[in-house]
Write an enzyme that holds these catalytic residues in place. Structure first.
Site, PDB file in Angstrom:
ATOM      1  N   HIS A 164       7.133  -0.696   4.954  1.00 31.35           N
ATOM      2  CA  HIS A 164       5.666  -0.839   4.993  1.00 31.35           C
ATOM      3  C   HIS A 164       5.014   0.541   5.068  1.00 31.35           C
ATOM      4  CE1 HIS A 164       1.760  -2.327   5.519  1.00 31.35           C
ATOM      5  NE2 HIS A 164       1.934  -3.212   6.483  1.00 31.35           N
ATOM      6  N   HIS A 167      -1.927   0.464   4.409  1.00 24.38           N
ATOM      7  CA  HIS A 167      -2.941   0.058   5.385  1.00 24.38           C
ATOM      8  C   HIS A 167      -3.026   0.952   6.628  1.00 24.38           C
ATOM      9  CE1 HIS A 167      -1.650  -4.049   3.571  1.00 24.38           C
ATOM     10  NE2 HIS A 167      -2.403  -3.358   2.735  1.00 24.38           N
ATOM     11  N   TYR A 169      -0.836   2.280   8.530  1.00 26.24           N
ATOM     12  CA  TYR A 169       0.214   2.292   9.539  1.00 26.24           C
ATOM     13  C   TYR A 169       0.978   3.610   9.407  1.00 26.24           C
ATOM     14  CZ  TYR A 169      -1.062  -2.600  10.047  1.00 26.24           C
ATOM     15  OH  TYR A 169      -1.769  -3.758  10.260  1.00 26.24           O
TER      16      TYR A 169
END
Length: 644
Positions: A164, A167, A169
């Site tokens: 991931h 966004h 992070y």
């Protein structure tokens, strides 16, 4: 193309549909998938999706923590629970991968009280706590934690992992100069900011081997050009090329960041296709397969995206919230009930931001599949009566008919839908028309006897001799006892929406800033009226989910609508209205006054039915004023538990 098998890295999917990672808040406190988590994913696998990417899962919980009830694969303690999850999904022929996350500045407070790790001390958003800026040694630790988590995922039976990097992070922080102000080998230049991605790939690949899927998700365009240092589409193309060169098996293209979550999870006013250019341009620039979300509500649109070359695999996100059988219903529609489609209402996102488990307006079982097992066929033809063909009444009728009851539904108007017939009229609300038509189709398919244009009376109900009566007859607009409200220049929002607004022009005062009031104001402004919305509270749309409020108030601002708070209506007359503010009374000249002050339950049948020996169950607005989501769940819940 959509339903054909396709190869993705070292594995082959039975079709090109992918359920992307979406937080559910169903996990246990230790990060293990709960029975509810497993049931939720298993139902989507049974529904025919080709691959499920399980929601963002913490790689460790010493230096990061996504929050309570979020998944974590931080050690081997919960490996058995993850294995139960993979077995449940594999049972239906779907592949399953695990998205690995280090949330960085988006972390919840650590139980230890220490600062969570981030690429720098710049907070996720200005109001959140700044993280600890990682040292080079701590970056190396994090790289190894990704590899360790991938190994644990493989041991638990997953077919792959997804890194991931979207966004905002932690890994998204490395990509964006807004966060990454480092001056060492992990900051500054493009090469340095992407260094960690090569290191993670090599460490993960060493841990899991070549026959294990390793993909990556990132924001192809963060869509915040007003914020220096955030990523645009050109940045996204360059980053995707580097991911391709590094060796990732696929690229999952999302959009948005901490400042623009709407680019990732968009409200109802965003139309399908608005962001497809991002994925399409990235796909042209890379050799590996591209997965992408694009506000997909139906299979035809998904197929079009594939045919246009926007992506290689279609991510079906909230489509799988709205209907767990989205894929198989789309592939063989004649074998199943009609497909329920996402209406973009943001209830799912509102729940998660509020710290609750995910739920869906149009799918009342979503997120609580374990609490509501498959319906029992125990109705045995027993008669039940429903009064009102709005969302609560239709859902109750559907659920009771699915259980095998003989259902008769009274609707006094000439068509089904109730409040949906009004809610569908404002701009961008055409999805509600689809919901209304789908529910009506369900009633017909299930053999529900629908009496349109028939007002339910106690005698008519008695003649049916039903075992139970469900009252879903809605509510009436609130009209306070103030001077002048019986004037010809005063109407309610409900009357205006029902009868049409074309005859209204000039200066209009809308009293009340709930969703009905704001949407009515938008309709009037679009046809050229000079509109002012008056709200008694200190804020516009008190209690409304911020995403929806910001979306509609942004449109109202462009239309020139004036929004006034702290204004209490005291009276009206032929010239306009009188309001009370902190400064005192104020007269406002206007041509039309529209009341949008909420509703009160219509209980006109209750006493008569009670005298006739019934104890009617009141549903939806007939019980308590609320939104479509409360109405549908209320109808489902009452019908599910009836007679238990």
């Amino acid at each position: 193309m959509l339903f054909q098998p396709a190869k993705l890295g070292p594995i082959t999917l039975k079709n090109r549909t992918v359920m992307p990672p979406m937080v559910t808040n169903l996990a246990l406190r230790d990060g293990s998938p709960s029975d509810a988590t497993i049931k939720y994913y298993a139902e989507r696998a049974r529904g025919g999706v080709g691959m499920i990417i399980v929601e963002g899962t913490d790689i460790e919980r010493t230096h990061c923590f996504s929050g309570p009830n979020r998944l974590a694969i931080a050690d081997k303690i919960n490996q058995v629970a993850f294995e139960r999850l993979t077995r449940a999904v594999h049972a239906y022929g779907a592949k399953i991968t695990l998205q690995l996350i280090q949330p960085g500045g988006a972390s919840a407070p650590l139980p230890s009280g220490e600062k969570f790790w981030g690429v720098s001390e710049i907070p996720f958003v200005p109001v959140t706590q700044p993280p600890h800026a990682m040292t080079v040694d701590e970056i190396k630790i994090t790289v190894q934690e990704f590899a360790n988590a991938a190994q644990r995922a493989k041991d638990a039976g997953f077919d792959g992992v997804e890194i991931h990097a979207a966004h905002s992070y932690l890994l998204g922080e490395f990509l964006a100069p807004y966060y990454n102000n480092r001056t060492d080998e992990y900051g500054g230049s493009f090469e340095n900011r992407l260094r960690i991605f090569g290191e993670i790939y090599e460490a993960v690949r060493k841990a899991v081997g070549r026959q294990f899927l390793v993909g990556i998700r990132f924001s192809g365009d963060e869509m915040t050009p007003h914020i220096p240092g955030t990523l645009n589409k050109e940045d996204g193309i360059a980053i995707a090329k580097e991911f391709d060169r590094i060796g990732y098996d696929y690229i999952n293209v999302s959009n948005g960041n901490a400042f623009n979550a709407n680019a990732n999870c968009d409200p109802y006013s965003y139309q399908p296709g608005w962001k497809k250019h991002v994925a399409a341009d990235i796909k042209k620039a890379v050799k590996v397969p591209v997965i992408a979300t694009n506000t997909v509500k139906d299979a035809d649109w998904a197929e079009q995206l594939l045919q246009e070359g926007v992506c290689d695999f279609v991510a079906l996100g909230r489509s799988n919230f709205a209907d767990a059988d989205f894929v198989r219903k789309s592939q063989t529609p004649k074998q199943y009930a009609p497909l329920r489609k996402c209406i973009g209402c943001m209830h799912c996102r509102e729940r998660l931001i509020g710290g609750l488990s995910v739920h869906c307006t149009v799918n009342p079982r979503m997120g609580c599949e374990l609490d509501f097992p498959e319906l029992k066929k125990d109705g045995q033809g027993r008669k039940v009566c429903i009064v009102g063909g709005g969302p609560a009444g239709m859902q109750a009728a559907v659920t009771l008919a699915q259980r095998g009851f003989a259902v008769t539904l009274f609707e006094k108007s000439s068509k089904l839908g109730g409040t949906l017939n009004l809610a569908e009229k404002p701009s961008f609300k055409e999805k509600l028309t689809g919901l209304k038509n789908t529910m009506a189709e369900e009633l017909a398919q299930l053999g529900v006897e629908v009496k349109l244009g028939t007002e339910a009376t106690v005698r008519a109900i008695q003649d049916l001799a039903p075992e139970e009566v469900f009252l879903a007859c809605g509510a009436n607009p609130i009209v306070p006892p103030l001077p002048g409200l019986d004037g010809a220049n005063v109407t309610t929002a409900e009357q205006l929406l029902r009868n049409g607004s074309e005859a209204i022009s000039g200066r209009v005062a809308v009293i009340g800033s709930g969703l009905t009031g704001l949407e009515t104001a938008e309709i009037l402004a679009e046809q050229g009226c000079q509109v002012t919305v008056f709200e008694m509270q200190s804020t516009i749309a008190p209690g409304m989910f911020a995403v929806i409020k910001n979306d509609i108030t942004g449109r109202l601002e462009k239309l020139g609508v004036t929004l006034r708070t702290g204004t209490a209506l005291t009276s009206t007359n032929e010239e306009g209205i009188t309001i009370k503010t902190q400064e005192g009374l104020e007269n406002i000249a206007c041509d039309k006054i529209v009341l949008a002050l909420g509703v009160k339950p219509d209980t006109s049948l209750v006493a008569g039915l009670q005298q006739a020996g019934y104890n009617p169950l009141q549903l939806g607005d007939c019980s308590k004023g609320g939104r479509i989501t409360e109405a549908i769940f209320d109808g489902f819940n009452a019908a599910y538990h009836f007679g238990a």
